[in-house]
Write a protein that holds these residues in place. Structure first.
Motif, PDB file in Angstrom:
ATOM      1  N   PHE A  24      64.182  11.289   0.248  1.00  0.00           N
ATOM      2  CA  PHE A  24      64.208  12.642   0.781  1.00  0.00           C
ATOM      3  C   PHE A  24      63.355  13.577  -0.063  1.00  0.00           C
ATOM      4  N   LYS A  25      62.513  13.010  -0.865  1.00  0.00           N
ATOM      5  CA  LYS A  25      61.497  13.748  -1.618  1.00  0.00           C
ATOM      6  C   LYS A  25      60.177  13.569  -0.903  1.00  0.00           C
ATOM      7  N   ASN A  26      59.212  14.406  -1.196  1.00  0.00           N
ATOM      8  CA  ASN A  26      57.874  14.237  -0.641  1.00  0.00           C
ATOM      9  C   ASN A  26      57.148  13.203  -1.479  1.00  0.00           C
ATOM     10  N   ASN A  27      57.132  11.972  -0.999  1.00  0.00           N
ATOM     11  CA  ASN A  27      56.558  10.878  -1.766  1.00  0.00           C
ATOM     12  C   ASN A  27      55.050  10.755  -1.632  1.00  0.00           C
ATOM     13  N   VAL A  44      45.547  18.686  -0.179  1.00  0.00           N
ATOM     14  CA  VAL A  44      45.413  20.045   0.355  1.00  0.00           C
ATOM     15  C   VAL A  44      46.370  20.992  -0.360  1.00  0.00           C
ATOM     16  N   LEU A  45      47.590  20.557  -0.571  1.00  0.00           N
ATOM     17  CA  LEU A  45      48.570  21.391  -1.271  1.00  0.00           C
ATOM     18  C   LEU A  45      48.116  21.694  -2.701  1.00  0.00           C
ATOM     19  N   ASP A  46      47.645  20.665  -3.397  1.00  0.00           N
ATOM     20  CA  ASP A  46      47.169  20.857  -4.771  1.00  0.00           C
ATOM     21  C   ASP A  46      45.956  21.778  -4.818  1.00  0.00           C
ATOM     22  N   ARG A  47      45.030  21.560  -3.908  1.00  0.00           N
ATOM     23  CA  ARG A  47      43.798  22.356  -3.872  1.00  0.00           C
ATOM     24  C   ARG A  47      44.093  23.836  -3.626  1.00  0.00           C
ATOM     25  N   ASN A  48      45.141  24.115  -2.854  1.00  0.00           N
ATOM     26  CA  ASN A  48      45.488  25.501  -2.539  1.00  0.00           C
ATOM     27  C   ASN A  48      46.559  26.071  -3.449  1.00  0.00           C
ATOM     28  N   GLY A  49      46.961  25.325  -4.474  1.00  0.00           N
ATOM     29  CA  GLY A  49      47.953  25.813  -5.430  1.00  0.00           C
ATOM     30  C   GLY A  49      49.346  25.973  -4.846  1.00  0.00           C
ATOM     31  N   LEU A  50      49.709  25.103  -3.891  1.00  0.00           N
ATOM     32  CA  LEU A  50      50.994  25.232  -3.217  1.00  0.00           C
ATOM     33  C   LEU A  50      52.052  24.269  -3.726  1.00  0.00           C
ATOM     34  N   THR A  51      51.764  23.539  -4.808  1.00  0.00           N
ATOM     35  CA  THR A  51      52.743  22.633  -5.388  1.00  0.00           C
ATOM     36  C   THR A  51      53.238  23.193  -6.717  1.00  0.00           C
ATOM     37  N   LYS A  52      54.357  22.673  -7.147  1.00  0.00           N
ATOM     38  CA  LYS A  52      54.936  23.115  -8.429  1.00  0.00           C
ATOM     39  C   LYS A  52      54.190  22.505  -9.575  1.00  0.00           C
TER      40      LYS A  52
END
Length: 77
Positions: A54-57, A69-77
């Motif tokens: 249930f994690k984003n693997n 895409v998330l990393d490139r846009n700074g949307l991850t922790k």
């Protein structure tokens, strides 16, 4: 696979192996049979499964693209 995904998957595999061994009457984890009975073993397996999946693997090709895409846009922790 990133490091956290690998760890969650490894914990799940160990819990599933333990579950199978306890179900077949073997006790792979040291301790009394009463303590490591099927109830506690099942609870550990269920907990590991919930934690692992249930994690984003991001293990599929699509998931890896999403992670980029998330990393490139700074949307991850």
């Amino acid at each position: 696979m990133d490091k956290k995904t690998f760890i969650r998957t490894a914990v799940l595999v160990v819990a599933l192996i333990n579950q199978v061994l306890v179900t077949t009457g073997l006790n792979p984890i040291p301790g009394s049979e009463e303590v490591w009975g099927e109830v506690i073993s099942s609870a550990i397996t269920i907990g590991a499964a919930v934690w692992a999946w249930f994690k984003n693997n991001y293990v599929t090709a699509t998931g890896k693209k999403q992670k980029e895409v998330l990393d490139r846009n700074g949307l991850t922790k």
